[in-house]
Each structure stands twice: as C-alpha cells, then as structure tokens.
Design a protein around this motif. Structure first.
Motif, PDB file in Angstrom:
ATOM      1  N   SER A 192       0.825  -1.204   0.000  1.00 52.32           N
ATOM      2  CA  SER A 192       0.000   0.000   0.000  1.00 52.32           C
ATOM      3  C   SER A 192       0.862   1.258   0.000  1.00 52.32           C
ATOM      4  O   SER A 192       0.529   2.243  -0.669  1.00 52.32           O
ATOM      5  CB  SER A 192      -0.957   0.006   1.195  1.00 52.32           C
ATOM      6  N   THR A 193       1.984   1.235   0.726  1.00 60.67           N
ATOM      7  CA  THR A 193       2.881   2.392   0.731  1.00 60.67           C
ATOM      8  C   THR A 193       3.506   2.585  -0.643  1.00 60.67           C
ATOM      9  O   THR A 193       3.558   3.716  -1.173  1.00 60.67           O
ATOM     10  CB  THR A 193       3.986   2.225   1.787  1.00 60.67           C
ATOM     11  N   THR A 194       3.975   1.501  -1.243  1.00 63.50           N
ATOM     12  CA  THR A 194       4.573   1.581  -2.569  1.00 63.50           C
ATOM     13  C   THR A 194       3.548   2.023  -3.606  1.00 63.50           C
ATOM     14  O   THR A 194       3.815   2.895  -4.445  1.00 63.50           O
ATOM     15  CB  THR A 194       5.180   0.227  -2.975  1.00 63.50           C
ATOM     16  N   ALA A 195       2.355   1.442  -3.543  1.00 58.80           N
ATOM     17  CA  ALA A 195       1.298   1.812  -4.493  1.00 58.80           C
ATOM     18  C   ALA A 195       0.901   3.271  -4.339  1.00 58.80           C
ATOM     19  O   ALA A 195       0.596   3.951  -5.322  1.00 58.80           O
ATOM     20  CB  ALA A 195       0.083   0.904  -4.317  1.00 58.80           C
ATOM     21  N   SER A 196       0.917   3.778  -3.104  1.00 62.24           N
ATOM     22  CA  SER A 196       0.563   5.182  -2.899  1.00 62.24           C
ATOM     23  C   SER A 196       1.600   6.104  -3.534  1.00 62.24           C
ATOM     24  O   SER A 196       1.258   7.154  -4.084  1.00 62.24           O
ATOM     25  CB  SER A 196       0.413   5.484  -1.408  1.00 62.24           C
ATOM     26  N   ILE A 197       2.864   5.705  -3.481  1.00 66.40           N
ATOM     27  CA  ILE A 197       3.921   6.503  -4.127  1.00 66.40           C
ATOM     28  C   ILE A 197       3.739   6.482  -5.639  1.00 66.40           C
ATOM     29  O   ILE A 197       3.825   7.521  -6.309  1.00 66.40           O
ATOM     30  CB  ILE A 197       5.313   5.964  -3.733  1.00 66.40           C
ATOM     31  N   VAL A 198       3.477   5.301  -6.186  1.00 63.28           N
ATOM     32  CA  VAL A 198       3.270   5.182  -7.636  1.00 63.28           C
ATOM     33  C   VAL A 198       2.059   6.011  -8.059  1.00 63.28           C
ATOM     34  O   VAL A 198       2.096   6.735  -9.063  1.00 63.28           O
ATOM     35  CB  VAL A 198       3.089   3.706  -8.037  1.00 63.28           C
ATOM     36  N   ALA A 199       0.987   5.948  -7.286  1.00 66.91           N
ATOM     37  CA  ALA A 199      -0.237   6.680  -7.632  1.00 66.91           C
ATOM     38  C   ALA A 199      -0.032   8.185  -7.598  1.00 66.91           C
ATOM     39  O   ALA A 199      -0.693   8.927  -8.334  1.00 66.91           O
ATOM     40  CB  ALA A 199      -1.369   6.288  -6.676  1.00 66.91           C
TER      41      ALA A 199
ATOM     42  N   LEU B 244      11.665  -1.529  -3.139  1.00 66.15           N
ATOM     43  CA  LEU B 244      10.903  -0.341  -3.531  1.00 66.15           C
ATOM     44  C   LEU B 244      11.679   0.501  -4.529  1.00 66.15           C
ATOM     45  O   LEU B 244      11.141   0.894  -5.577  1.00 66.15           O
ATOM     46  CB  LEU B 244      10.587   0.493  -2.288  1.00 66.15           C
ATOM     47  N   MET B 245      12.946   0.778  -4.239  1.00 67.40           N
ATOM     48  CA  MET B 245      13.735   1.637  -5.114  1.00 67.40           C
ATOM     49  C   MET B 245      14.028   0.941  -6.439  1.00 67.40           C
ATOM     50  O   MET B 245      14.064   1.590  -7.494  1.00 67.40           O
ATOM     51  CB  MET B 245      15.023   2.062  -4.418  1.00 67.40           C
ATOM     52  N   THR B 246      14.222  -0.366  -6.406  1.00 61.06           N
ATOM     53  CA  THR B 246      14.424  -1.115  -7.652  1.00 61.06           C
ATOM     54  C   THR B 246      13.181  -1.026  -8.527  1.00 61.06           C
ATOM     55  O   THR B 246      13.267  -0.842  -9.748  1.00 61.06           O
ATOM     56  CB  THR B 246      14.751  -2.589  -7.345  1.00 61.06           C
ATOM     57  N   LEU B 247      12.016  -1.125  -7.894  1.00 63.33           N
ATOM     58  CA  LEU B 247      10.756  -1.018  -8.632  1.00 63.33           C
ATOM     59  C   LEU B 247      10.600   0.377  -9.229  1.00 63.33           C
ATOM     60  O   LEU B 247      10.267   0.517 -10.416  1.00 63.33           O
ATOM     61  CB  LEU B 247       9.594  -1.342  -7.689  1.00 63.33           C
ATOM     62  N   LEU B 248      10.847   1.408  -8.429  1.00 60.20           N
ATOM     63  CA  LEU B 248      10.656   2.780  -8.909  1.00 60.20           C
ATOM     64  C   LEU B 248      11.653   3.155  -9.998  1.00 60.20           C
ATOM     65  O   LEU B 248      11.374   4.041 -10.813  1.00 60.20           O
ATOM     66  CB  LEU B 248      10.755   3.760  -7.734  1.00 60.20           C
ATOM     67  N   ARG B 249      12.801   2.503 -10.006  1.00 65.19           N
ATOM     68  CA  ARG B 249      13.783   2.747 -11.077  1.00 65.19           C
ATOM     69  C   ARG B 249      13.473   1.921 -12.322  1.00 65.19           C
ATOM     70  O   ARG B 249      14.241   1.922 -13.283  1.00 65.19           O
ATOM     71  CB  ARG B 249      15.189   2.423 -10.572  1.00 65.19           C
ATOM     72  N   ASN B 250      12.355   1.168 -12.287  1.00 62.45           N
ATOM     73  CA  ASN B 250      11.912   0.340 -13.403  1.00 62.45           C
ATOM     74  C   ASN B 250      12.941  -0.734 -13.729  1.00 62.45           C
ATOM     75  O   ASN B 250      13.231  -1.014 -14.889  1.00 62.45           O
ATOM     76  CB  ASN B 250      11.625   1.195 -14.646  1.00 62.45           C
ATOM     77  N   GLU B 251      13.477  -1.344 -12.689  1.00 63.34           N
ATOM     78  CA  GLU B 251      14.494  -2.370 -12.875  1.00 63.34           C
ATOM     79  C   GLU B 251      13.989  -3.770 -12.552  1.00 63.34           C
ATOM     80  O   GLU B 251      14.766  -4.729 -12.582  1.00 63.34           O
ATOM     81  CB  GLU B 251      15.720  -2.035 -12.007  1.00 63.34           C
ATOM     82  N   LEU B 252      12.708  -3.913 -12.254  1.00 64.80           N
ATOM     83  CA  LEU B 252      12.139  -5.242 -12.034  1.00 64.80           C
ATOM     84  C   LEU B 252      11.599  -5.792 -13.351  1.00 64.80           C
ATOM     85  O   LEU B 252      11.156  -5.030 -14.214  1.00 64.80           O
ATOM     86  CB  LEU B 252      10.992  -5.173 -11.017  1.00 64.80           C
TER      87      LEU B 252
ATOM     88  N   GLU C 230       7.293   2.955 -15.479  1.00 65.71           N
ATOM     89  CA  GLU C 230       8.222   2.897 -16.607  1.00 65.71           C
ATOM     90  C   GLU C 230       8.714   4.269 -17.038  1.00 65.71           C
ATOM     91  O   GLU C 230       9.826   4.409 -17.557  1.00 65.71           O
ATOM     92  CB  GLU C 230       7.557   2.163 -17.775  1.00 65.71           C
ATOM     93  N   SER C 231       7.919   5.299 -16.810  1.00 62.79           N
ATOM     94  CA  SER C 231       8.352   6.666 -17.125  1.00 62.79           C
ATOM     95  C   SER C 231       9.209   7.252 -16.005  1.00 62.79           C
ATOM     96  O   SER C 231       9.777   8.340 -16.148  1.00 62.79           O
ATOM     97  CB  SER C 231       7.123   7.565 -17.325  1.00 62.79           C
ATOM     98  N   ARG C 232       9.253   6.563 -14.879  1.00 65.26           N
ATOM     99  CA  ARG C 232       9.972   6.975 -13.666  1.00 65.26           C
ATOM    100  C   ARG C 232       9.365   8.232 -13.037  1.00 65.26           C
ATOM    101  O   ARG C 232       9.997   8.900 -12.231  1.00 65.26           O
ATOM    102  CB  ARG C 232      11.469   7.157 -13.959  1.00 65.26           C
ATOM    103  N   GLN C 233       8.123   8.501 -13.387  1.00 65.90           N
ATOM    104  CA  GLN C 233       7.439   9.624 -12.752  1.00 65.90           C
ATOM    105  C   GLN C 233       7.132   9.323 -11.284  1.00 65.90           C
ATOM    106  O   GLN C 233       7.093  10.229 -10.451  1.00 65.90           O
ATOM    107  CB  GLN C 233       6.150   9.941 -13.506  1.00 65.90           C
ATOM    108  N   ALA C 234       6.922   8.044 -10.960  1.00 72.77           N
ATOM    109  CA  ALA C 234       6.701   7.669  -9.560  1.00 72.77           C
ATOM    110  C   ALA C 234       7.966   7.932  -8.742  1.00 72.77           C
ATOM    111  O   ALA C 234       7.892   8.428  -7.611  1.00 72.77           O
ATOM    112  CB  ALA C 234       6.297   6.201  -9.473  1.00 72.77           C
ATOM    113  N   LEU C 235       9.121   7.616  -9.303  1.00 75.39           N
ATOM    114  CA  LEU C 235      10.392   7.894  -8.630  1.00 75.39           C
ATOM    115  C   LEU C 235      10.569   9.393  -8.437  1.00 75.39           C
ATOM    116  O   LEU C 235      10.974   9.857  -7.362  1.00 75.39           O
ATOM    117  CB  LEU C 235      11.550   7.324  -9.440  1.00 75.39           C
TER     118      LEU C 235
END
Length: 438
Positions: free
Chosen positions: A129-136, A347-355, A417-422
């Motif tokens: 939920s924390t990760t999804a909230s950052i992405v959202a 979390l950071m790996t996901l936000l950097r689109n590295e998964l 993928e656009s790294r806008q969440a990061l």
C-alpha cells in the motif's frame, strides 16, 4: 447514566457508569445500551490523558469482548473524536492546493486520496500500500497516513526511513508545514505519532494488553486530512469487517472509496486470487428537488432540512488479477517477511523500473495502484495525456462494477516505466528536508 462522568482529584475522569453499561450490570436496561457518542466521548479522554490506566484498559477490553468496536457508528464516532484530537491542518490551504495543483481527469476532481490498511492480517507481505501510494502520486495527490510496524516486520514508516541513499524526514512533516509540502510534491506521509500526539498516553497500555483493540481499526478512519479526502481504498484483514468499514466511511461522509479484503484474509487487493470489495458509489438522489448542476446559479437551497442532492450506496463486488490483465502470484512470492531495509531496496528497484515486467511484487503493486486510479475516477477519462511515454491509447474495456481496471494498470505501469513515480518520491523527500527549517 452512562453519559455522566466523575472527575477525581488527580484530574482523571471516571467512566465507571459507562463501564457498567458496557458490562451489562448498570441497570435492568438492555445490554449494550451505551451509545456510540458516549463511547467516543470516553475514548477521547485518553487523548487528553484524563483516563486512568485501569479504566482505559477496561474500556478497550470491553469494547473488544462486547464487539462494540465492530459497530459502524462506534467506529465512525471514535474516528471523528480521534481526528478532533489530532494536530489540525489548515483546510483552506489544502483546498487551495487542490485548486492550483490538482490534476482533474475523468471524474477525479484533483483531490487528496489515501491507500491504507488496518494491518493485522498476519501475512507480513511487502509494503504494497505504501509503494502503491507513491506510484499513484504520479497522477493524483496522496495523503498517506501511517505508522511503524506493530504486527508485521516492516511498517510504512519503517519502509520510508530505510530508503537509501536519502530517506525522507517523516517527523518534519507536521500539520503546520503540510500545505507547503504539497506546494512541491503530490505525495506526503502523515506520520501518526506526529499528527496524533495524544496516542502516546495509551501506547504502553496497548502493549501490555497484548491483543488488538479498537485503535488497530481506527487508523484508516483517523487521517488528519479526512475532510479533504476525495477517494480512498481501505484494506481490512477479515471479510466480516468489509461492510462494517464501508458503512463507517459512509457515516463519516465519504462519497468515493472502496474497502477490500483478499480471500486469504489479506488487507490488500490480492495478487493470489479473489478479493472481496465494498465500493461506495455516489448517485443522484431522486427525492432532491433543487438544481442538479453545481454550475447552476440556483444550486444552493435554503431548505437545510431538505433531501441531499446525492446518496451514497455500498456495492459488493469481487476482483481477480485477471480483471486487471495480470496473472496470479502466490502470496509466498510477495510475503517473505523481510526487514525494512530489504523492502526499501525492492521499492527503489521497482521505482527505477528495474524489475522484470512480470515480477510478482511489481504486479502486486500495479493491482493496488490501478484500483486507486479507478476509484478516484481517473480511468473514466476517454483521453490520456500523462506525459512522455504515454501512447494515449485508453483501454475502455470494463470489468466488475462496470469499471476500467485494465486502464488502471496501464496508467500505473506508465508511472513506473516513465519513472514519474520515482520523481514524485524524490520531490517528497526534498520537501521533507525543507520542512525541517520551518
């Protein structure tokens, strides 16, 4: 009467009459005669440190054993008292943030949103939920209300503080500086101990009791910006709590939201199978006799006792990963019970689109982010111009509830993928450092 209280010389207030009402020994009247307002008033004494430890523990125990903490009206009233005791945020400043920075799209009006669970499901999953909230927060404004872990290995606050190389200063984001944080960021983490200082009085009692109390349920109902929240998703760990929470939200005035519980008694939208959902749906009130259009100059009415313009219904539906166009993953793939440092690295790996595109954790996050986009109303738009990398091809296919769950995933995947969440997280981190000097 249960509403009567007795104040002793130590400034504590005795709630003995209420306790006797709750235990069923006050009179010949029916058991559980104590009202929701009386219970909430007693609970509010805790925040003022005006309740003795013995009476505090008795109140929490009786609410649990008598199942009064499972009543929607009790939860709603107690949540209201908890918010009233919290550090107060400038509501007008928040409304101005929405006016200036809110990105209206579909039926989303640019308001604040929250994605939160009660915890206590026992799965110790990745901090979805924390990760999804950052992405959202790449598309909508997020007010993530959370705390450190109480029953899991990594709470939302633990996760954020473990981010490297630079973690946010979560304690610096106070009620006073919150509007200035939102001037720079779509995301803010509202750290519960900072916004609810009165909770420190009950912390040792809760720890000694050793069982979950009403306070384990009130978190999602005690967001300090509640009156400014447009949409939310709330996760509960037991299916029987679903309709209770949905009704509590409706009683609190919520008009757009969804309560979820995974088939496995998970307080998230499950990546492993079915999720039971209770959705708040706002509809026109056929009994309303005033203007239907907010733009109409006659929109307001002097009849304060008249029927409301809209009504909020609660609809039951179920969701599967396939409704989002995603495959199933067992919970063992997303619930290793890792420490905050490990989860923060993921979390950071996901936000950097590295998964990998089909990574179980990524799919888990996409499910929950997509659902918030859908409930907020973003996916009701027939056009899409999110930014670089958006092909503009809206997925209009609908699923359960007649909603565009796959379009939610398309938007959530773009945010990663656009790294806008990061970028959104980085703006929040910088804003938290700037808040230190305020």
């Amino acid at each position: 009467m249960a509403s009567q209280t007795i104040q002793n010389q130590n400034q504590n207030v005795s709630i003995a009459p209420l306790l006797n009402e709750l235990i069923g020994q006050n009179s010949s009247r029916a058991e559980n005669i104590a009202t929701a307002d009386e219970i909430a008033a007693a609970l509010s004494l805790i925040f003022q440190n005006q309740l003795s430890p013995i009476q505090c523990s008795s109140l929490l125990t009786l609410l649990r054993t008598k199942e009064r903490d499972r009543e929607p009206l009790v939860l709603a009233r107690c949540g209201q008292r908890m918010r009233e005791a919290a550090a107060q945020v400038d509501r007008n400043a928040l409304r101005e943030i929405v006016r200036v920075r809110g990105r209206k799209e579909g039926t989303y009006r640019g308001g604040f949103c929250d994605l939160v669970g009660t915890g206590g499901d026992g799965w110790s999953t990745f901090n979805v939920s924390t990760t999804a909230s950052i992405v959202a927060s790449s598309l909508i404004i997020l007010s993530k209300h959370g705390n450190r872990a109480s029953s899991s290995t990594s709470g939302s606050a633990d996760l954020l503080q473990a981010i490297r190389p630079k973690a946010p200063v979560i304690e610096a984001v106070t009620a006073k500086v919150l509007p200035s944080v939102y001037e720079k960021s779509n995301y803010a983490f509202l750290f519960a101990p900072t916004f609810h200082p009165g909770m420190k009085h009950v912390a040792p009692i809760r720890k000694e009791l050793g069982f979950r109390t009403i306070f384990n349920l009130l978190g999602p109902l005690a967001n300090p910006v509640e009156g400014n929240i447009e949409a939310r998703i709330v996760g509960v760990p037991q299916q029987e709590l679903g309709p209770i929470f949905a009704e509590a939200l409706r009683l609190n005035g919520a008009r757009k939201g969804m309560v979820v519980c995974g088939e496995e008694q998970l307080d998230e939208i499950s990546c492993a199978g079915r999720t039971h959902c209770w959705r708040l749906v706002e509809r026109p009130n056929p009994s309303f006799r005033g203007p239907r259009d907010e733009e109409d100059e006659e929109f307001t009415t002097s009849d304060e006792e008249g029927e409301p313009r809209t009504l909020v219904d609660i609809e039951k539906l179920t969701l599967e990963p396939s409704d989002f166009g995603l495959q199933r993953h067992s919970l063992s793939e997303v619930s290793p019970g890792k420490l905050p440092q490990e989860n923060a690295a993921t979390l950071m790996t996901l936000l950097r689109n590295e998964l990998p595109r089909d990574d179980p954790v990524l799919d888990f996050v996409l499910l929950n982010t997509a659902a918030l986009f859908v409930i907020a109303g973003v996916c009701n738009s027939d056009t899409s111009d999110m930014g670089h990398g958006d092909d503009g091809k809206v997925i209009r296919e609908t699923g359960p509830g007649g909603l565009r769950w796959k379009e939610g995933v398309r938007r959530a995947r773009w945010a990663v993928e656009s790294r806008q969440a990061l970028a959104s997280l980085e703006k929040y981190i910088e804003a938290s450092y700037q808040a230190i000097s305020r």
